[in-house]
Design a protein around this motif. Sequence first.
Motif, short mmCIF file in Angstrom:
data_model
loop_
_atom_site.label_atom_id
_atom_site.label_comp_id
_atom_site.label_asym_id
_atom_site.label_seq_id
_atom_site.Cartn_x
_atom_site.Cartn_y
_atom_site.Cartn_z
N TYR A 197 -13.80 10.35 -11.25
CA TYR A 197 -13.53 9.94 -12.62
C TYR A 197 -12.85 8.57 -12.66
CZ TYR A 197 -15.12 14.41 -14.47
OH TYR A 197 -15.90 15.47 -14.82
N ARG A 198 -13.15 7.74 -11.65
CA ARG A 198 -12.81 6.31 -11.66
C ARG A 198 -11.33 6.02 -11.50
NH1 ARG A 198 -17.32 6.99 -11.38
NH2 ARG A 198 -19.08 6.16 -12.57
N ALA A 199 -10.56 6.95 -10.94
CA ALA A 199 -9.22 6.58 -10.51
C ALA A 199 -9.38 5.93 -9.13
CB ALA A 199 -8.32 7.80 -10.43
N VAL A 200 -8.50 4.98 -8.80
CA VAL A 200 -8.56 4.32 -7.50
C VAL A 200 -7.55 5.02 -6.59
CG1 VAL A 200 -8.43 2.13 -6.28
CG2 VAL A 200 -9.08 2.18 -8.70
N VAL A 201 -8.03 5.58 -5.48
CA VAL A 201 -7.17 6.41 -4.64
C VAL A 201 -6.77 5.67 -3.37
CG1 VAL A 201 -7.01 8.61 -3.41
CG2 VAL A 201 -8.38 8.45 -5.51
N HIS A 202 -5.46 5.72 -3.05
CA HIS A 202 -4.94 5.12 -1.82
C HIS A 202 -4.16 6.18 -1.06
CE1 HIS A 202 -5.70 1.21 -3.80
NE2 HIS A 202 -5.18 1.80 -4.87
N ARG A 203 -4.01 5.99 0.25
CA ARG A 203 -3.19 6.91 1.03
C ARG A 203 -2.14 6.11 1.79
NH1 ARG A 203 -6.40 12.24 2.44
NH2 ARG A 203 -8.34 11.84 1.32
N ALA A 204 -0.96 6.73 1.96
CA ALA A 204 0.10 6.05 2.71
C ALA A 204 1.01 7.10 3.31
CB ALA A 204 0.90 5.14 1.78
N ASP A 205 1.79 6.70 4.33
CA ASP A 205 2.86 7.59 4.75
C ASP A 205 4.17 7.02 4.21
OD1 ASP A 205 3.45 5.47 6.36
OD2 ASP A 205 2.69 6.40 8.20
N GLY A 206 5.25 7.75 4.41
CA GLY A 206 6.52 7.36 3.80
C GLY A 206 6.92 5.93 4.13
N ASP A 207 6.66 5.48 5.36
CA ASP A 207 7.08 4.14 5.77
C ASP A 207 6.24 3.06 5.12
OD1 ASP A 207 8.92 5.35 7.39
OD2 ASP A 207 7.61 5.36 9.17
N GLY A 208 4.98 3.39 4.86
CA GLY A 208 4.08 2.36 4.34
C GLY A 208 4.03 2.28 2.83
N LEU A 209 4.75 3.20 2.14
CA LEU A 209 4.61 3.29 0.69
C LEU A 209 5.05 2.01 -0.03
CD1 LEU A 209 3.94 4.91 -1.83
CD2 LEU A 209 6.25 5.87 -1.76
N ALA A 210 6.24 1.50 0.32
CA ALA A 210 6.77 0.33 -0.38
C ALA A 210 5.83 -0.87 -0.21
CB ALA A 210 8.16 -0.01 0.14
N ASP A 211 5.30 -1.01 0.98
CA ASP A 211 4.39 -2.11 1.26
C ASP A 211 3.10 -1.97 0.43
OD1 ASP A 211 3.43 -4.40 2.72
OD2 ASP A 211 2.07 -2.99 3.73
N LEU A 212 2.58 -0.74 0.40
CA LEU A 212 1.35 -0.50 -0.36
C LEU A 212 1.55 -0.78 -1.84
CD1 LEU A 212 -1.57 0.53 -0.63
CD2 LEU A 212 -0.65 2.85 -0.82
N LEU A 213 2.65 -0.28 -2.42
CA LEU A 213 2.91 -0.50 -3.85
C LEU A 213 3.04 -1.99 -4.14
CD1 LEU A 213 5.37 2.44 -4.68
CD2 LEU A 213 2.98 2.20 -5.38
N ALA A 214 3.72 -2.71 -3.25
CA ALA A 214 3.88 -4.16 -3.45
C ALA A 214 2.52 -4.83 -3.48
CB ALA A 214 4.75 -4.74 -2.33
N ARG A 215 1.64 -4.41 -2.58
CA ARG A 215 0.31 -5.03 -2.52
C ARG A 215 -0.51 -4.69 -3.76
NH1 ARG A 215 -2.78 -2.92 1.38
NH2 ARG A 215 -1.21 -1.63 2.43
N LEU A 216 -0.43 -3.43 -4.23
CA LEU A 216 -1.21 -3.03 -5.41
C LEU A 216 -0.78 -3.83 -6.64
CD1 LEU A 216 -1.39 0.88 -5.07
CD2 LEU A 216 -3.08 -0.84 -4.39
#
Lengths: 510, 219
Positions: free
Chosen positions: B60-79
């Motif tokens: 249904y067109r949501a964009v899905v990402h996966r991360a572990d606890g350590d990588g979350l802040a980095d992923l959110l910053a990039r998004l």
Amino acid sequence: MSGTFLGMPAFPEAARAAVRDATLRANLRHATHTIRDKRARAVAELDDWAELREAGKRIKDHTLRHLDHYLLRLEEAVTAAGGTVHWAADADEANRVVTRLVQETGEREVVKVKSMATQEIGLNEALEAAGIRAYETDLAELIVQLGRDRPSHILVPAIHRNRGEIRDVFRTEMGRWGRPAPDGLTDSPAELAEAARLHLREKFLRAKVGISGANFMVAETGTLVVVESEGNGRMCLTLPETLISVVGIEKVVPTWRDLEVFLQTLPRSATAERMNPYTSMWTGTSGGPRGEGDGPRAFHLVLLDNGRTDTLADDVGRQVLRCIRCSACLNVCPVYERAGGHAYGSVYPGPIGAVLGPQLRGTQSALDASLPYASSLCGACYDVCPVAIDIPEVLVHLRERVVEGGEVTRRGVRVRLRPARGHAAERAAMRAARWVFGRPGALRAGQRLASRTRGVHPRALPGPGRAWSASRDLPEVPAEPFRDWWRRTRTEAARTGTAPTEAGKAVRGE
Amino acid sequence: MSDRDVVLGRIGRALGPRPRDPDVTYEDAVARAYRRGPGDGARERDSGVLDLLAENLADYRAVVHRADGDGLADLLARLLAARGARRVLVPPGLPPTWLAEAAVEQVPDRAADTAYDLDRVDSVVTGCAVAIAGTGTLVLDGSPDQGRRRVTLVPDHHVCVVRVPDQVVASVPEALGRLDPRRPLTWISGPSATSDIELDRVEGVHGPRTLEVVLVSGV
């Protein structure tokens, strides 16, 4: 009483005009066929669909059987959670209550979530008469409102419009109601949705009063549920300071847990989705004063009867109160697909409209007396109904009421209806048939006479039967009545020891 | 006579005398033969609940990402950077570490803010209460890491963090069992959409037109 569009002709006349409209038929065919296949796939994903359907039926039946009990419990729970409950026996009272509540806020405009109940009572017109402007915010309702049109489908009221027609309505009408359509608007659905987003946004952001219906009300907790797609529902339910919900009394379910059934069956039946994009649930003003200032500070629930208790009084007809307004029955109906929703003359079109309307309003008008006949009784509506309403059974029941008259409840009072005048020939034919079938000798003589004179039978019926045979072939009378053939071939078979089939076929000329 | 008495009187006459306590007969009257627990449906068995959630969200067109606890802040910053977001709404109870690496102005949701104020932010980042794999649904219940309903409604870009596997259930019945009806609840299945033009689904109407979901493990 309101509920039908004023001056609507009976179904056959309205349908005759509709089936000649080639654009309308193409639009309806395209839309209903698109959704039909998708619904079938969405339903097939659940291997316990039959069990969910049965549970939904039983939850609703149990609730209806004890409707007073659950409404009182609901009232108690909503009140305890900071809401105010109002009761309305008919459309006029509901409109009076809502108008007064809006006036008490001092506001002159309201934003509305799509709601069948408020359509049914003609709330927008009542508010307009009091100088209050109601903005419809559902995309399809917006198309209908801007085009000064009438809804033709429960879920997608503008289903009779194709994308090109919608673009034209937006181009010419949006400016009169607020922000005009963007320059160079094309008919791509994404652009049309964007135009609606821009047009309505200013209305959402400044709105002080929201008006909604509800898909479900939970008696145990006082929770209301609105199921939607676009986010206009969330806007109207969350941003205003005052929220008024007008809900039919049959929308109550006993427990929180009951939602686990309907939140699976409704989206798949309605838009063929596993789940609709947005569902909002709120309990009184739980998000308001007591909570963190989340949502409206004042919440009013208007419980609407308007013919529902009359329907409840009918043993056969009350099952239509199980309806959760998914519109799956419209999308599969061969009559709806060809005649379109306007021919049904009320806000409830299609198979469910043909059984709901004449019960909510009574069968006195020519329109309501004709609606139970707006069906071929094929049964597709029953097959797809997520709460197993046997629509063909109710159609036949209502036909009997129209033809025979009898006892019904109107506005809470039991009255006796006279038989309809237009059905005298049918009643005479049925009486004659009863007499003949009760007398085997007369039947045999009649059948033999019919067989011997079959060479001179007319192709069409004379007199009042002409309308019937205008669209049907008269059955051909066999050369030999079945009972004569049976007796003769059985006797032959017993004598020669052969099966009667071939001899019989030869005699019957097949 | 009040309309309340009128309606209740009509119901009483329509139905006649009935057993006094319907709640006693309720369980017997309603057979619940459908699946209620973690499903054993073919799709869940084959792919597992987490993969099913990701698949249905994406469908249904949501964009899905996966991360572990350590990588979350980095992923959110990039998004947020990829979106070009400068002002980001932050619910009061969002863990501060989540946005520690994002170069954005963090905007709190103050009671005095109007809907117009919310309309001037670019994105919102929240947690969730429950995610339903079988339908691809996120449920928000207004807890401190999710904020008021309006914060996930007015901004055009919503990033929702789901703690897996704890917050994921297979089916709708399981989700209802975990939720408190007294809280204001919002069920979200993909970005806003409409089927109102020719009964065909188009994404992007009034709610956030872009929904990004981060499935984070080990938090």
